[in-house]
Design an enzyme around this catalytic site. Sequence first.
Site, PDB file in Angstrom:
ATOM      1  N   TYR A   1       0.842  -1.200   0.000  1.00 61.44           N
ATOM      2  CA  TYR A   1       0.000   0.000   0.000  1.00 61.44           C
ATOM      3  C   TYR A   1       0.879   1.253   0.000  1.00 61.44           C
ATOM      4  O   TYR A   1       0.912   2.034   0.944  1.00 61.44           O
ATOM      5  CB  TYR A   1      -0.926  -0.039   1.223  1.00 61.44           C
ATOM      6  CG  TYR A   1      -1.922   1.088   1.294  1.00 61.44           C
ATOM      7  CD1 TYR A   1      -2.592   1.544   0.154  1.00 61.44           C
ATOM      8  CD2 TYR A   1      -2.219   1.698   2.508  1.00 61.44           C
ATOM      9  CE1 TYR A   1      -3.511   2.571   0.227  1.00 61.44           C
ATOM     10  CE2 TYR A   1      -3.140   2.720   2.593  1.00 61.44           C
ATOM     11  CZ  TYR A   1      -3.775   3.162   1.458  1.00 61.44           C
ATOM     12  OH  TYR A   1      -4.691   4.192   1.528  1.00 61.44           O
TER      13      TYR A   1
ATOM     14  N   LEU B   1      17.721  -5.392   8.969  1.00 56.59           N
ATOM     15  CA  LEU B   1      16.888  -4.360   8.342  1.00 56.59           C
ATOM     16  C   LEU B   1      15.690  -4.063   9.234  1.00 56.59           C
ATOM     17  O   LEU B   1      14.983  -4.979   9.667  1.00 56.59           O
ATOM     18  CB  LEU B   1      16.389  -4.843   6.977  1.00 56.59           C
ATOM     19  CG  LEU B   1      15.279  -4.012   6.322  1.00 56.59           C
ATOM     20  CD1 LEU B   1      15.803  -2.629   5.931  1.00 56.59           C
ATOM     21  CD2 LEU B   1      14.695  -4.733   5.103  1.00 56.59           C
TER      22      LEU B   1
ATOM     23  N   ASP C   1      12.055  -2.105   9.173  1.00 58.65           N
ATOM     24  CA  ASP C   1      11.044  -1.457   8.337  1.00 58.65           C
ATOM     25  C   ASP C   1      10.032  -0.803   9.266  1.00 58.65           C
ATOM     26  O   ASP C   1       9.275  -1.484   9.977  1.00 58.65           O
ATOM     27  CB  ASP C   1      10.368  -2.483   7.429  1.00 58.65           C
ATOM     28  CG  ASP C   1       9.481  -1.834   6.364  1.00 58.65           C
ATOM     29  OD1 ASP C   1       9.727  -0.661   6.036  1.00 58.65           O
ATOM     30  OD2 ASP C   1       8.540  -2.498   5.890  1.00 58.65           O
TER      31      ASP C   1
ATOM     32  N   CYS D   1       5.504  -1.346   8.814  1.00 66.15           N
ATOM     33  CA  CYS D   1       5.788  -2.422   7.853  1.00 66.15           C
ATOM     34  C   CYS D   1       4.556  -2.972   7.149  1.00 66.15           C
ATOM     35  O   CYS D   1       4.679  -3.881   6.315  1.00 66.15           O
ATOM     36  CB  CYS D   1       6.519  -3.560   8.562  1.00 66.15           C
ATOM     37  SG  CYS D   1       5.601  -4.300   9.932  1.00 66.15           S
TER      38      CYS D   1
ATOM     39  N   TRP E   1       1.670  -4.960   5.618  1.00 67.09           N
ATOM     40  CA  TRP E   1       1.393  -6.395   5.544  1.00 67.09           C
ATOM     41  C   TRP E   1       2.669  -7.217   5.320  1.00 67.09           C
ATOM     42  O   TRP E   1       2.599  -8.368   4.923  1.00 67.09           O
ATOM     43  CB  TRP E   1       0.379  -6.663   4.444  1.00 67.09           C
ATOM     44  CG  TRP E   1      -1.009  -6.210   4.798  1.00 67.09           C
ATOM     45  CD1 TRP E   1      -1.907  -6.844   5.617  1.00 67.09           C
ATOM     46  CD2 TRP E   1      -1.670  -5.030   4.331  1.00 67.09           C
ATOM     47  NE1 TRP E   1      -3.071  -6.127   5.700  1.00 67.09           N
ATOM     48  CE2 TRP E   1      -2.957  -5.009   4.914  1.00 67.09           C
ATOM     49  CE3 TRP E   1      -1.307  -3.987   3.482  1.00 67.09           C
ATOM     50  CZ2 TRP E   1      -3.880  -3.997   4.675  1.00 67.09           C
ATOM     51  CZ3 TRP E   1      -2.212  -2.974   3.248  1.00 67.09           C
ATOM     52  CH2 TRP E   1      -3.479  -2.981   3.839  1.00 67.09           C
TER      53      TRP E   1
ATOM     54  N   CYS F   1      -6.503  11.273  -5.247  1.00 60.92           N
ATOM     55  CA  CYS F   1      -5.049  11.182  -5.082  1.00 60.92           C
ATOM     56  C   CYS F   1      -4.351  11.091  -6.432  1.00 60.92           C
ATOM     57  O   CYS F   1      -3.334  11.754  -6.676  1.00 60.92           O
ATOM     58  CB  CYS F   1      -4.692   9.968  -4.233  1.00 60.92           C
ATOM     59  SG  CYS F   1      -4.953  10.195  -2.467  1.00 60.92           S
TER      60      CYS F   1
END
Length: 422
Positions: A156, A191, A193, A196, A198, A387
Site C-alpha cells: 500500500y 533491516l 522497516d 511495515c 502487511w 489522489c
Amino acid sequence: MDATDKAARIVRTVVETLKPGFAVKLWTGERIGPTTGPLLTINDPDIVWQMVRRPTFSTLIEMWISKAVDVEDGSLFDFYALPSQGKLRSKLKTLPKLAILRDLPAVLFSRKQMTARTDLSGRNPFVSGSSQEAIQHHYDISNAFYRLFLDERMVYSCGYFKDFANGIDEAQADKLDHICRKLRLKPGERLLDIGCGWGAMLIHAAKNYGVTGHGVSLSEAQTKLARERIRAEGLEDKITIEIKSYAELTGTFDKISSIGMFEHLGLANHAAYFSTVHRLLKPGGIYLHHAITRRSKGDIKKTLRKGPEYKALIKYIFPGGELDTIGMTLGNLEAHGFLVADVENLREHYARTCRLWAERLQARFDEAIAEVGEPKARLWLLYLTGCSITFDRGSAQIFQTVVTRRARGPSGLPPTRADLYR
C-alpha cells in the site's frame, strides 16, 4: 411552483450559465448539457439547500458518499480528462444572481435542519497521525477490502513502473526491489522497516537479499496478516514484527526503511522521529525515506496552510496526517546527523498507482460494498481517484530519499547509480 421545482430551476440556471463541458441529470430525469460524454447525476434536490447552508468541501464529499451526487456513462477520471472550460471564478460573475435569489428562500425554508449524511470521519482528525487510534481508523478497515484493489503482495504505497504500461503486481515487485537495491542490502544485515504494513518489504528483502528483518506497526489487522504471510513463506526465523511505536525500539540496525508512514506523524513529531532513526541506525548505515510531500510556496505560513482539501483528507481518511516539503525533509535529515546521498521523485508513478487502485476498486465495487458498506466504498473510490489526480497535476510530490548516518570517511556507497539498474 414548490421548493423542489425551484431547486431544479436553480441548478438548471447554474449549469446553463457555467457550461461545465459535461451534462447534468436532475432527480426529475431531465438532462442539461451535451448529449454524450460523462454524466453528473443529482439524485436529491436537497443538494441546493445543503450547498447554500454549508458551502464546504466536506459537504461535497458527503453528497458523493450518500449518493446524492453520482456519475453515469464514465468515471470521475473522465470528468478530469475533459478540456478546460475557462476560469470558474470569471464564469461565476456571469450568473443571474437576482433570478437565483428569487428562488432561494423557498428552497432554504423548506428544511429545518441539515440532513445527517454519514459518520465516516475520524473521531479526532487532528490527533497525532502516528497514534494507534489514527492508524486503526485508516488501516484496520478490513484486510479483505484492501485485497480488492491492491497487488498480490498487498503493498500500500507508490509502485515503481519501469514502463507505465506495466500492471500493479509488476510495479510493486519492482518497487520493493528498487528499494532493496537503494539500501544496498547484503546477506546477514539487520533491516528495520518502520510501519511495515502487511510485511511485503520484509518478506522480499529476506527472500531475495538474505537479511534479517524486523518491522513495527500500530495496526493489529495488518500485523496479524503479515505474520501469517511470514509463516507461509517459512521465514519466521528471519522476520519479526511488533505492534509497537518506532520510538520504543532499542538496538541498532544496518539499514532502515520507512515507506509511506512518515505522512502520519504530523510536523510536531518530525524532530523526534529523525532523532530516533539516527539512534537506531549504525554509523554509516543507510536509511531510505519514502514519503509524500507538499509543494513549497516560499512563505512557510502559506506552505503549511491547511486548505479545504487537506482538512477533508484528515477528517475522513488520514486523521493527524500532515505533509512537509522536500526542502524541509532534507533540512531535517541533515540537522539530525544524516548525509543525503540521493533523491528521486516518483510523482508520476504514484499518479499511475492510485489510478490503477481506483480502477481495480471500481471493477470490484459490489464486493467492496458487501465488505464495508456503500458509503465507505464510495468514499475510498473518491479518495483514490482524487489522489491520482492530485499527483498527476503536480499538486503533491512523492520522494525516495537515501541517506547515510554521518560518519567520517567514505560513505561506502557506489560512485554512481549504475548498480541500481543492472
